[in-house]
Design a protein around this motif. Structure first.
Motif, PDB file in Angstrom:
ATOM      1  N   GLU A   1       0.823  -1.207   0.000  1.00  0.00           N
ATOM      2  CA  GLU A   1       0.000   0.000   0.000  1.00  0.00           C
ATOM      3  C   GLU A   1       0.855   1.254   0.000  1.00  0.00           C
ATOM      4  O   GLU A   1       0.555   2.237  -0.692  1.00  0.00           O
ATOM      5  CB  GLU A   1      -0.926   0.007   1.217  1.00  0.00           C
ATOM      6  N   LEU A   2       1.944   1.246   0.770  1.00  0.00           N
ATOM      7  CA  LEU A   2       2.836   2.401   0.817  1.00  0.00           C
ATOM      8  C   LEU A   2       3.461   2.661  -0.544  1.00  0.00           C
ATOM      9  O   LEU A   2       3.581   3.809  -0.988  1.00  0.00           O
ATOM     10  CB  LEU A   2       3.934   2.177   1.858  1.00  0.00           C
ATOM     11  N   ALA A   3       3.864   1.580  -1.220  1.00  0.00           N
ATOM     12  CA  ALA A   3       4.493   1.729  -2.531  1.00  0.00           C
ATOM     13  C   ALA A   3       3.485   2.157  -3.591  1.00  0.00           C
ATOM     14  O   ALA A   3       3.772   3.023  -4.420  1.00  0.00           O
ATOM     15  CB  ALA A   3       5.159   0.413  -2.935  1.00  0.00           C
ATOM     16  N   ASP A   4       2.297   1.554  -3.570  1.00  0.00           N
ATOM     17  CA  ASP A   4       1.281   1.867  -4.586  1.00  0.00           C
ATOM     18  C   ASP A   4       0.873   3.332  -4.550  1.00  0.00           C
ATOM     19  O   ASP A   4       0.562   3.928  -5.586  1.00  0.00           O
ATOM     20  CB  ASP A   4       0.050   0.990  -4.388  1.00  0.00           C
ATOM     21  N   LYS A   5       0.859   3.931  -3.343  1.00  0.00           N
ATOM     22  CA  LYS A   5       0.411   5.319  -3.207  1.00  0.00           C
ATOM     23  C   LYS A   5       1.581   6.300  -3.122  1.00  0.00           C
ATOM     24  O   LYS A   5       1.393   7.472  -2.813  1.00  0.00           O
ATOM     25  CB  LYS A   5      -0.494   5.457  -1.985  1.00  0.00           C
TER      26      LYS A   5
ATOM     27  N   LYS B   1       5.653  10.805   3.191  1.00  0.00           N
ATOM     28  CA  LYS B   1       5.768  11.089   4.623  1.00  0.00           C
ATOM     29  C   LYS B   1       4.832  10.158   5.374  1.00  0.00           C
ATOM     30  O   LYS B   1       3.882   9.610   4.821  1.00  0.00           O
ATOM     31  CB  LYS B   1       5.390  12.550   4.928  1.00  0.00           C
ATOM     32  N   LEU B   2       5.115  10.001   6.657  1.00  0.00           N
ATOM     33  CA  LEU B   2       4.314   9.097   7.466  1.00  0.00           C
ATOM     34  C   LEU B   2       2.863   9.542   7.542  1.00  0.00           C
ATOM     35  O   LEU B   2       1.947   8.718   7.460  1.00  0.00           O
ATOM     36  CB  LEU B   2       4.908   8.996   8.879  1.00  0.00           C
ATOM     37  N   ASP B   3       2.621  10.849   7.695  1.00  0.00           N
ATOM     38  CA  ASP B   3       1.222  11.269   7.797  1.00  0.00           C
ATOM     39  C   ASP B   3       0.477  11.060   6.478  1.00  0.00           C
ATOM     40  O   ASP B   3      -0.746  10.887   6.468  1.00  0.00           O
ATOM     41  CB  ASP B   3       1.089  12.719   8.290  1.00  0.00           C
ATOM     42  N   ASP B   4       1.193  11.026   5.330  1.00  0.00           N
ATOM     43  CA  ASP B   4       0.551  10.660   4.067  1.00  0.00           C
ATOM     44  C   ASP B   4       0.028   9.230   4.122  1.00  0.00           C
ATOM     45  O   ASP B   4      -1.047   8.921   3.590  1.00  0.00           O
ATOM     46  CB  ASP B   4       1.548  10.776   2.903  1.00  0.00           C
ATOM     47  N   ALA B   5       0.790   8.339   4.751  1.00  0.00           N
ATOM     48  CA  ALA B   5       0.415   6.928   4.813  1.00  0.00           C
ATOM     49  C   ALA B   5      -0.851   6.701   5.624  1.00  0.00           C
ATOM     50  O   ALA B   5      -1.552   5.702   5.428  1.00  0.00           O
ATOM     51  CB  ALA B   5       1.560   6.110   5.404  1.00  0.00           C
ATOM     52  N   LEU B   6      -1.170   7.617   6.533  1.00  0.00           N
ATOM     53  CA  LEU B   6      -2.293   7.422   7.453  1.00  0.00           C
ATOM     54  C   LEU B   6      -3.575   8.108   6.988  1.00  0.00           C
ATOM     55  O   LEU B   6      -4.571   8.097   7.704  1.00  0.00           O
ATOM     56  CB  LEU B   6      -1.915   7.944   8.841  1.00  0.00           C
ATOM     57  N   ARG B   7      -3.563   8.717   5.813  1.00  0.00           N
ATOM     58  CA  ARG B   7      -4.694   9.521   5.369  1.00  0.00           C
ATOM     59  C   ARG B   7      -6.018   8.758   5.351  1.00  0.00           C
ATOM     60  O   ARG B   7      -7.077   9.343   5.556  1.00  0.00           O
ATOM     61  CB  ARG B   7      -4.427  10.073   3.966  1.00  0.00           C
ATOM     62  N   TYR B   8      -5.967   7.461   5.082  1.00  0.00           N
ATOM     63  CA  TYR B   8      -7.195   6.669   4.993  1.00  0.00           C
ATOM     64  C   TYR B   8      -7.367   5.759   6.211  1.00  0.00           C
ATOM     65  O   TYR B   8      -8.087   4.768   6.155  1.00  0.00           O
ATOM     66  CB  TYR B   8      -7.196   5.855   3.699  1.00  0.00           C
TER      67      TYR B   8
ATOM     68  N   ASP C   1      -8.695  11.849  -4.552  1.00  0.00           N
ATOM     69  CA  ASP C   1      -7.398  11.273  -4.879  1.00  0.00           C
ATOM     70  C   ASP C   1      -7.567  10.131  -5.880  1.00  0.00           C
ATOM     71  O   ASP C   1      -8.665   9.594  -6.050  1.00  0.00           O
ATOM     72  CB  ASP C   1      -6.707  10.719  -3.627  1.00  0.00           C
ATOM     73  N   ALA C   2      -6.476   9.752  -6.512  1.00  0.00           N
ATOM     74  CA  ALA C   2      -6.504   8.601  -7.427  1.00  0.00           C
ATOM     75  C   ALA C   2      -5.120   7.970  -7.486  1.00  0.00           C
ATOM     76  O   ALA C   2      -4.105   8.620  -7.178  1.00  0.00           O
ATOM     77  CB  ALA C   2      -6.960   9.029  -8.821  1.00  0.00           C
ATOM     78  N   SER C   3      -5.088   6.696  -7.888  1.00  0.00           N
ATOM     79  CA  SER C   3      -3.807   5.997  -8.020  1.00  0.00           C
ATOM     80  C   SER C   3      -3.861   5.020  -9.185  1.00  0.00           C
ATOM     81  O   SER C   3      -4.939   4.605  -9.638  1.00  0.00           O
ATOM     82  CB  SER C   3      -3.462   5.234  -6.732  1.00  0.00           C
ATOM     83  N   LEU C   4      -2.684   4.666  -9.660  1.00  0.00           N
ATOM     84  CA  LEU C   4      -2.547   3.669 -10.731  1.00  0.00           C
ATOM     85  C   LEU C   4      -1.390   2.762 -10.384  1.00  0.00           C
ATOM     86  O   LEU C   4      -0.315   3.238  -9.960  1.00  0.00           O
ATOM     87  CB  LEU C   4      -2.303   4.359 -12.074  1.00  0.00           C
ATOM     88  N   ASN C   5      -1.586   1.468 -10.566  1.00  0.00           N
ATOM     89  CA  ASN C   5      -0.516   0.496 -10.376  1.00  0.00           C
ATOM     90  C   ASN C   5      -0.571  -0.485 -11.537  1.00  0.00           C
ATOM     91  O   ASN C   5      -1.585  -1.168 -11.740  1.00  0.00           O
ATOM     92  CB  ASN C   5      -0.670  -0.238  -9.046  1.00  0.00           C
ATOM     93  N   TRP C   6       0.523  -0.553 -12.279  1.00  0.00           N
ATOM     94  CA  TRP C   6       0.545  -1.388 -13.486  1.00  0.00           C
ATOM     95  C   TRP C   6       1.739  -2.327 -13.423  1.00  0.00           C
ATOM     96  O   TRP C   6       2.889  -1.896 -13.498  1.00  0.00           O
ATOM     97  CB  TRP C   6       0.614  -0.500 -14.723  1.00  0.00           C
TER      98      TRP C   6
ATOM     99  N   ASN D   1       9.047  -8.041 -14.602  1.00  0.00           N
ATOM    100  CA  ASN D   1      10.164  -7.194 -14.175  1.00  0.00           C
ATOM    101  C   ASN D   1       9.787  -5.741 -13.921  1.00  0.00           C
ATOM    102  O   ASN D   1      10.345  -5.114 -13.016  1.00  0.00           O
ATOM    103  CB  ASN D   1      11.283  -7.231 -15.214  1.00  0.00           C
ATOM    104  N   TRP D   2       8.859  -5.197 -14.694  1.00  0.00           N
ATOM    105  CA  TRP D   2       8.598  -3.765 -14.639  1.00  0.00           C
ATOM    106  C   TRP D   2       7.264  -3.453 -13.970  1.00  0.00           C
ATOM    107  O   TRP D   2       6.250  -4.097 -14.250  1.00  0.00           O
ATOM    108  CB  TRP D   2       8.592  -3.166 -16.053  1.00  0.00           C
ATOM    109  N   THR D   3       7.280  -2.436 -13.092  1.00  0.00           N
ATOM    110  CA  THR D   3       6.061  -1.968 -12.422  1.00  0.00           C
ATOM    111  C   THR D   3       6.026  -0.448 -12.480  1.00  0.00           C
ATOM    112  O   THR D   3       7.044   0.220 -12.239  1.00  0.00           O
ATOM    113  CB  THR D   3       6.027  -2.410 -10.946  1.00  0.00           C
ATOM    114  N   LEU D   4       4.855   0.100 -12.779  1.00  0.00           N
ATOM    115  CA  LEU D   4       4.642   1.544 -12.776  1.00  0.00           C
ATOM    116  C   LEU D   4       3.526   1.866 -11.794  1.00  0.00           C
ATOM    117  O   LEU D   4       2.440   1.281 -11.862  1.00  0.00           O
ATOM    118  CB  LEU D   4       4.256   2.036 -14.172  1.00  0.00           C
ATOM    119  N   SER D   5       3.787   2.761 -10.857  1.00  0.00           N
ATOM    120  CA  SER D   5       2.762   3.179  -9.901  1.00  0.00           C
ATOM    121  C   SER D   5       2.762   4.691  -9.807  1.00  0.00           C
ATOM    122  O   SER D   5       3.793   5.340  -9.998  1.00  0.00           O
ATOM    123  CB  SER D   5       3.007   2.563  -8.521  1.00  0.00           C
ATOM    124  N   GLY D   6       1.607   5.261  -9.526  1.00  0.00           N
ATOM    125  CA  GLY D   6       1.505   6.704  -9.410  1.00  0.00           C
ATOM    126  C   GLY D   6       0.273   7.128  -8.647  1.00  0.00           C
ATOM    127  O   GLY D   6      -0.697   6.368  -8.525  1.00  0.00           O
ATOM    128  N   THR D   7       0.313   8.318  -8.087  1.00  0.00           N
ATOM    129  CA  THR D   7      -0.825   8.864  -7.349  1.00  0.00           C
ATOM    130  C   THR D   7      -0.998  10.338  -7.701  1.00  0.00           C
ATOM    131  O   THR D   7      -0.033  11.036  -8.027  1.00  0.00           O
ATOM    132  CB  THR D   7      -0.620   8.757  -5.825  1.00  0.00           C
TER     133      THR D   7
END
Length: 714
Positions: A67-71, A75-82, A664-669, A674-680
Motif C-alpha cells: 500500500e505504501l508503494a502503490d500510493k 511522509k508518514l502522515d501521508d500513509a495514514l490519510r485513509y 485522490d486517485a492511483s494507478l498500479n501497473w 520485471n517492470w512496475t509503474l505506480s503513481g498517485t
C-alpha cells in the motif's frame, strides 16, 4: 444511542460509509473460493505477541508495504490519510509529520523500540525503508510505558527476506520531486541461512512554499543469521542525511480563512528567509535476537542505539495581532510579527527490550504468556535562543520581503540538556477458550526519571534545573466473544502516562528565563467497546469501535510571547465512534471506507469544558480500486478515493474552519514480471483549503500533488 453523540444519524454519514455498508451486504452474493482481503491472518509486531489483529480486543490497523508503494507515500502522515481516527492538524509540511489519533498525539516506535522526541529533536524514518506501518489506537503504556494517549505507531523496516529479491526504482512528480533508490535482498551463503539486505535512496524536492527546497539520502544495510528453525539474529543499521530549507506554514487567519482587506494569501507564500535551514544527520544501529527454545518458549531481545545531530534555523510570522480592540472592533494590522528560532545540538538514545513468551494448548484453551523488561536512556543536548525564538520586526503578509538575517539579529544562545531514563517490567497473558472467548490482561510497572536544565551563557543569568522522578503502574484488559458467523464483540480498558521535563525558556525584555514545565506525568484512561465482523462467506471485514478517553494533567496549546507553546490545563475528554470496512465484491473490485466521529473537549481557564481546537467532529474516507485483468488489461489496477475533513474551530476567537472533501486517485501497473509503474494524484481538483486555526493563525492543506514510480524487479 451513545450519550453525547445525539448528532450521529445515518442520514448524516458521509457517502463513503453508506457505500461500504452496501458493498459489505452485496459481497455475500459475489463470494467465491478466493480471498483477496487479508483480515484475520494479519498480525502486528507492536502487540509483542503473535496474534491476529481481528482476534484482538482493541483497534489495530496495519498498512502494508505494498500500500505504501502503490500510493507513492513521501511522509508518514501521508500513509495514514485513509486510517480511521487520524487527523493532520497542521496541514502540509515537507519536513515534519503531524499526526493525531483519536484527538491526541501518538508515540512513534521503530521495530517495536520507543523513539524519544524532545522539542524539534525527533526520529525520521524514510518511507522507502518501510515494510509496514502498524497503528495501535488508544493508550498503550501497559506495553511501552511512557507513551502518548493517541496510541503507538510502529514502523517496521525492511529486513532480509527468505526469497532473494532485487529492485531499482526512479520516481518523480510535483514540486520538482525526484528520487532514485535500490533494494537488494539476497543470500550470503548458498543454503540461505545467512542473508543480507541493502536499501538506499536519494531524493530532492521543493516545498509548496516559494524558495523552500531540500534533499535526503539514506542507506540501510541489514544482515540475518538463521541459527536454527526457531532462532535467528538480525543486525540492522541505517544512516539518514537531510539538508533542507526550514519550512513554516503559519499564516494569519485574515488572508486565509477570511479576506484580508479584500485579498487572500496564496498557499505558496513564504515568510521565511534565505538563511533558514533544517539539517539532520541520523544514525541507528542495533539487533533483533529470537531464540526458540521449544514449541512453547521463545526469547526475544531488541537493542538499538540512536544518534541525531540536528541544526534548525527557522523564521516564521504570526497573525495573532489581528484581534478586536478594547471597543470590540476588529483591527487588522498592516504588518505581522516575525520570530527567528535556532536549535543546534544532538540527541543520543539507547533502548534495550527483552521478553520471554510461552505459547501452549491446555484442553480447550490456547494460552499465551509473556514477561519482560526494558531500559531506555535518552539525552538531548543543544543550544537555542528559547522555545519561542527571537522577535525581530514585522513583515507585510500580502507582500513579504525576504532578507538574509545572518548577523542582522543579535542572538543569545544558551545551553539545554534533557536526560531521561525509564526502566519497566511488563507482563501480559491471553487465552482463547474453544475458539469462542478471548481474554487478555496486561500490566507494567515503570520507574522514570528526568533531569532538565538550561543555562544562559551570560554571567548575570543563573541556570535553571528541574528533576522529575516517579513510578507508575499501567494495565489493560480486554474480552472478546468469537461468535458464530464471524461476529466478534469486545470490550477493552487501557491506560497511558506521559512525562516530560523540558524547560521552555521564554524571552522577555531582560532575557530572564521562565520555566513552563509539565511537572507531573499526564495520565490517560480509555474505555473501548467494539465489534469486529469477518464472516467466512464474505471477502472482507467491518470493524466498529466506540471509545472514551479521559486525561488528567493534560497539556494544551497556549500562546507565550505570541508563539504557540504547551502547558498543563487539567482534564481532557474525547469520545468517539470509528467505523472501518474493506470488502471485495468480485475478484477485481475492492472497496475501503472509514468514518470517525470525535467529540474532543478540554478544560479552559475557568475550568469549564470546551471544544478542542483543530479537531473536527467528523472525518471520513472511501477508496475504490479495480483490477482490469478481468477485462484484458493484465496487471493494471486503478483506484480512486475521497477524503472528508469536517469543520473545526479556533477556540480563542470561535472562528469556524469549514469542512472540505478531497479527491485522490492511483494507478498500479504490473507491466510484466520485471517492470512496475505506480503513481498517485492527491487533491485532484487542486482545492485550496485550511486544515485548522488557533489564535488567528492558520495552516493550508496540501494542493494537487502528483507522483509516479517506475520499478525494475528481478
Amino acid at each position: 444511542m451513545i450519550k453525547g453523540q445525539k448528532n450521529i444519524s445515518l442520514g448524516k454519514l458521509p457517502a463513503a460509509v453508506a457505500l461500504a455498508a452496501a458493498a459489505f451486504a452485496l459481497s455475500a452474493q459475489a463470494a467465491d473460493d478466493y480471498k483477496t482481503v487479508e483480515a484475520v491472518s494479519v498480525t502486528a509486531e507492536a502487540l509483542k505477541i503473535d496474534t491476529s489483529t481481528q482476534e484482538t480486543p482493541q483497534t489495530v490497523n496495519v498498512i502494508s508495504g505494498q500500500e505504501l508503494a502503490d500510493k507513492t507515500v513521501r511522509k508518514l502522515d501521508d500513509a495514514l490519510r485513509y486510517t480511521p481516527g487520524f487527523v493532520n492538524t497542521f496541514g502540509t509540511d515537507y519536513d515534519t509529520n503531524w499526526i493525531k489519533m483519536r484527538g491526541f498525539e501518538a508515540s512513534l516506535l521503530v521495530n517495536g523500540q520507543r523513539q524519544f522526541t524532545e522539542g524539534y529533536f525527533d526520529t525520521t524514518v524514510e518511507p522507502y525503508l518501510l515494510e509496514s506501518v502498524e497503528v495501535l489506537q488508544g493508550p498503550s503504556s501497559s506495553l511501552y510505558g511512557d507513551s502518548m494517549p493517541g496510541g503507538v505507531i510502529n514502523l517496521v523496516t525492511k529486513k532480509p527476506t527468505k526469497t532473494p529479491q532485487h529492485s531499482v526504482s526512479l520516481s518523480g512528480g510535483s514540486n520538482k520531486y525526484v528520487q532514485g533508490g535500490f533494494d537488494f535482498s539476497d543470500y550470503a551463503t548458498e543454503d540461505g541461512s545467512k542473508r543480507y539486505r541493502i536499501v538506499a535512496m536519494v531524493n530532492r524536492e521543493d516545498s509548496v512554499l516559494n524558495d523552500v527546497d531540500g534533499w535526503r539520502a539514506m542507506l540501510a544495510p541489514s544482515f540475518r543469521i538463521d541459527i536454527d528453525e526457531r532462532s535467528s539474529l538480525t543486525f540492522m543499521m541505517s544512516y539518514l542525511k537531510d539538508r533542507k530549507t526550514a519550512s513554516n506554514g503559519f499564516f494569519p487567519a485574515y488572508g486565509t480563512l477570511f479576506s484580508r482587506n479584500g485579498h487572500h494569501i496564496p498557499a505558496s507564500t513564504n515568510y521565511g528567509d534565505p538563511d533558514d535551514a533544517y539539517n539532520k544527520d541520523q544514525v541507528d544501529a542495533g539487533w533483533e535476537l529470537k531464540l526458540g527454545f521449544s514449541d512453547v518458549w521463545t526469547y526475544k531481545q531488541n537493542v538499538n542505539f540512536h544518534y541525531n545531530k540536528f541544526y534548525l534555523h527557522s523564521t516564521a510570522a504570526y497573525g495573532y495581532v489581528d484581534a478586536p480592540n478594547k471597543q470590540g472592533v476588529l483591527v487588522i494590522q498592516p504588518m505581522i510579527p516575525r520570530y527567528l528560532l535556532v536549535n543546534d545540538g544532538d540527541q543520543k538514545s539507547f533502548t534495550f527490550d527483552n521478553n520471554l513468551t510461552a505459547h501452549w494448548f491446555s484442553g480447550d484453551f490456547e494460552n499465551t504468556f509473556q514477561i519482560g523488561f526494558d531500559n531506555q536512556w535518552h539525552h538531548t543536548n543543544w543550544l537555542s535562543n528559547g522555545s519561542t525564538g527571537t522577535a525581530y520586526g514585522t513583515i507585510d503578509p500580502l507582500n513579504p520581503s525576504h532578507i538574509d538575517l545572518t548577523g542582522a539579529v543579535p542572538l543569545s544562545l544558551y545551553g539545554n540538556s534533557v536526560r531521561k531514563h525509564q526502566f519497566g517490567i511488563y507482563t501480559q497473558a491471553q487465552t482463547n477458550w474453544n475458539e469462542t472467548l478471548v481474554a487478555k490482561l496486561g500490566g507494567r510497572y515503570d520507574r522514570i526519571s528526568i533531569t532538565s536544565s538550561n543555562e544562559d551563557y551570560r554571567s548575570n543569568v543563573a541556570s535553571n534545573r528541574d528533576e522529575l522522578s516517579d513510578s507508575h503502574f499501567s494495565w489493560n484488559a480486554g474480552l472478546m466473544y468469537l461468535a458464530p458467523f464471524g461476529i466478534s464483540p469486545y470490550v477493552n480498558y487501557s491506560e497511558a502516562f506521559f512525562a516530560t521535563g523540558t524547560l521552555n525558556a521564554a524571552t522577555t525584555d531582560d532575557w530572564s528565563l521562565s520555566t513552563y514545565m509539565i511537572d507531573k506525568p499526564i495520565t490517560t484512561k480509555q474505555k473501548e467497546v467494539g465489534i469486529k465482523i469477518t464472516p467466512e462467506w464474505i471477502d472482507g471485514f467491518l470493524n466498529i469501535a466506540w471509545f472514551e478517553i479521559t486525561q488528567e494533567n493534560g497539556s494544551a496549546q497556549v500562546m507565550i510571547n505570541g508563539t504557540p507553546a504547551m502547558r498543563q490545563i487539567g482534564e481532557k475528554k474525547n469520545r468517539g465512534l470509528e467505523v472501518q470496512g474493506r470488502v471485495s465484491l468480485a475478484k477485481y473490485l475492492t472497496i475501503d471506507a472509514s468514518y470517525t466521529y470525535l467529540d474532543a473537549k478540554q478544560g479552559n481557564k475557568s475550568g469549564a469544558m470546551e471544544r478542542t481546537e483543530y479537531l473536527p467532529h467528523h472525518t471520513a474516507s472511501g477508496w475504490v480500486s479495480y483490477d482490469f485483468t478481468g477485462v484484458g488489461a493484465t496487471g493494471l489496477t486503478i483506484g480512486s478515493g475521497l477524503r472528508y475533513l469536517g469543520d473545526s474551530i479556533d477556540t480563542v476567537y470561535g472562528s469556524k474552519v469549514p469542512a472540505v472533501t478531497l479527491w485522490d486517485a492511483s494507478l498500479n501497473w504490473l507491466i510484466n514480471r520485471n517492470w512496475t509503474l505506480s503513481g498517485t494524484v492527491t487533491n485532484i481538483t487542486d482545492k485550496e483549503f485550511v486544515t485548522g486555526c488557533y489564535n488567528n493563525m492558520c495552516y493550508y492543506g496540501e494542493g494537487r500533488t502528483a507522483r509516479a514510480t517506475l520499478t525494475y524487479n528481478w
